[in-house]
Design a protein around this motif. Structure first.
Motif, PDB file in Angstrom:
ATOM      1  N   ASP A  50       0.834  -1.204   0.000  1.00 47.53           N
ATOM      2  CA  ASP A  50       0.000   0.000   0.000  1.00 47.53           C
ATOM      3  C   ASP A  50       0.866   1.250   0.000  1.00 47.53           C
ATOM      4  O   ASP A  50       1.959   1.268   0.559  1.00 47.53           O
ATOM      5  CB  ASP A  50      -0.886   0.030   1.248  1.00 47.53           C
ATOM      6  CG  ASP A  50      -1.952  -1.055   1.235  1.00 47.53           C
ATOM      7  OD1 ASP A  50      -2.160  -1.681   0.181  1.00 47.53           O
ATOM      8  OD2 ASP A  50      -2.567  -1.256   2.287  1.00 47.53           O
ATOM      9  N   GLU A  70     -12.838  11.703   2.275  1.00 43.83           N
ATOM     10  CA  GLU A  70     -12.575  10.760   3.369  1.00 43.83           C
ATOM     11  C   GLU A  70     -11.720  11.406   4.465  1.00 43.83           C
ATOM     12  O   GLU A  70     -11.956  11.195   5.657  1.00 43.83           O
ATOM     13  CB  GLU A  70     -11.881   9.501   2.839  1.00 43.83           C
ATOM     14  CG  GLU A  70     -12.748   8.651   1.954  1.00 43.83           C
ATOM     15  CD  GLU A  70     -13.846   7.919   2.712  1.00 43.83           C
ATOM     16  OE1 GLU A  70     -13.643   7.553   3.876  1.00 43.83           O
ATOM     17  OE2 GLU A  70     -14.919   7.714   2.118  1.00 43.83           O
ATOM     18  N   SER A 119      -4.570   1.183  -1.294  1.00 44.33           N
ATOM     19  CA  SER A 119      -4.258  -0.136  -1.863  1.00 44.33           C
ATOM     20  C   SER A 119      -4.231  -0.032  -3.387  1.00 44.33           C
ATOM     21  O   SER A 119      -4.740   0.932  -3.961  1.00 44.33           O
ATOM     22  CB  SER A 119      -5.300  -1.163  -1.415  1.00 44.33           C
ATOM     23  OG  SER A 119      -6.477  -1.015  -2.180  1.00 44.33           O
ATOM     24  N   THR A 131      -6.050  -1.387  -5.478  1.00 43.49           N
ATOM     25  CA  THR A 131      -7.407  -1.321  -6.044  1.00 43.49           C
ATOM     26  C   THR A 131      -8.050   0.051  -5.858  1.00 43.49           C
ATOM     27  O   THR A 131      -9.150   0.293  -6.347  1.00 43.49           O
ATOM     28  CB  THR A 131      -8.323  -2.360  -5.374  1.00 43.49           C
ATOM     29  OG1 THR A 131      -8.449  -2.046  -3.986  1.00 43.49           O
ATOM     30  CG2 THR A 131      -7.786  -3.763  -5.540  1.00 43.49           C
ATOM     31  N   ALA A 168      -8.744   1.216  -2.751  1.00 37.01           N
ATOM     32  CA  ALA A 168      -9.357   1.248  -1.423  1.00 37.01           C
ATOM     33  C   ALA A 168      -8.468   2.070  -0.479  1.00 37.01           C
ATOM     34  O   ALA A 168      -7.250   1.985  -0.547  1.00 37.01           O
ATOM     35  CB  ALA A 168      -9.533  -0.169  -0.882  1.00 37.01           C
TER      36      ALA A 168
END
Length: 79
Positions: free
Chosen positions: A6, A48, A67, A69, A71
């Motif tokens: 990450d 966020e 990550s 993806t 996320a």
């Protein structure tokens, strides 16, 4: 261990001023994400981070993990 760990960005939060140098942090994260082929939604990251720090009344450190993806996980630790 995954081929792509990450990405991590650590930011200083002040209750009066918000996250210091937020645009620079997001730019750096975007560049790193693009270089490693990660998905990254800058607008979602900003939202966020604002949600994670909303109502905080003391200085803190915000740590965003991204990550491959796209996320995100955000940890906020009071200084």
């Amino acid at each position: 261990m995954s081929p792509h760990p990450d990405l991590e960005e650590i930011m200083r939060f002040d209750p009066e001023d918000g996250i210091a140098n937020l645009d620079e942090h997001l730019d750096r994260l975007k560049s790193a994400a693009e270089a490693q082929g990660f998905k990254f939604d800058r607008h979602a990251a900003r939202n966020e981070l604002q949600a994670a720090t909303f109502g905080k009344r003391r200085p803190a450190t915000a740590r965003l993990l991204l990550s491959p993806t796209g996320a995100m996980a955000i940890e906020v630790t009071i200084s």
